[in-house]
Design an enzyme around this catalytic site. Sequence first.
Site: not given
Length: 414
Positions: A279-280, A330
């Site tokens: 992931c970034d 969410c």
Amino acid sequence: MTVSRAFQVFAKPVGAVCNMNCRYCYYLEKEQLYPDRGSYIMPDDVLQEYILQHIQASTEKVINFSWHGGEPMVAGLDFFRRVAELQRKHKPADRIIINGMQTNGTLLDDAWCKFLSDEKFLVGISIDGPAEFHDINRIDRNGGPSFERVLRGYELLKKYKVVTEILCVVHAENVHHPLKIYRFFKQLKAQYITFLPLVEKIPGSDGKVTESTVPAAAFGDFMSVVFDEWVRQDIGKIKVQLFEEAARTAFKQEHTLCIFKETCGGVPVVERNGDFYSCDHYVDADHHLGNIAETPLVELIESDSQREFGKTKRDALPEYCLKCEVKDMCNGECPKNRFINTPDGEFGLNYLCAGYKQFFSHCRPFVDAVASEWKYQNLQKKISAGIREASKKKIGRNDPCPCGSGKKYKNCCM
């Protein structure tokens, strides 16, 4: 092997290299992962391999490429001309390729914008509001302001009709001016806006954040105020990413944004040398899963390690979140922000929980109304279809109604 889920790779053609020095950038420090600088631009053999593997891994009709940084434009216009050339070379005849680029906008000129327009790039440009807010954090390498250069770049994108999304980081200063920020973007004739809450945990602290971090409750207020104006004036004219994601729950659709999905792992990173990270926000040794020169991209995306990374988001949710009335909107947001305790003391609550809960509760009546209207419209379509079907062939009063309601025709569409 094919990819079993939608994915979006953040390709880093120059890694963390950037011509800016934004105070809140979390990626600049990733330069330390590659101390042997040499040429910092993705080599041609890596680029070719990445584009080919990305196309082969994609199963959808539309193949999406996302170019990130650092600042991807530092790679130069010729690099991206090569990107377009390789994509045309390897694209299957029945597929469509779309490129997205995220930029700070300071390097844009006529040549760049003409290329981006001709190749139909989608561009995200970072603007934190008017100069008084933008220049607080978005500074150049000499510590100078960037607003005027960014605005010039944005106007050039408009001139060349490049589809552009404004990316606004909401921090401790601009969060108190929601309408000033939003109306400024409306003055710019923005069609797409994403608000990104700034969360910076102080390393080694027990859940403490920097002074620049947006207060969670204030972020909820910010989004609620913007939402109310959007509902009154801008539905159908401006798309705000957070509002779009909230509305998806009305149609029982899966979230498109990774932070709101139940599980994640579908947005990995390919660094300039072909290294693959989960992931970034997790470009580190623990989440380095391989290199596309040694392991095909599809295998890395489908690997047990990547899937486990994605499932942890769901499985690590505190009990407080599982019982939350807005959980479907969410899903605990991004795991990187889960570093505070719940009211009953369980660790793993998202720092932004109070803000998201406030906003999603605020917009819920609107979303529920949209859902009700959608169901009503679908019912009307079924009734109309039933009437048309009945007119085509003879249906008895006691036959099942052709609209599919399960009732007799005489008690339904008749």
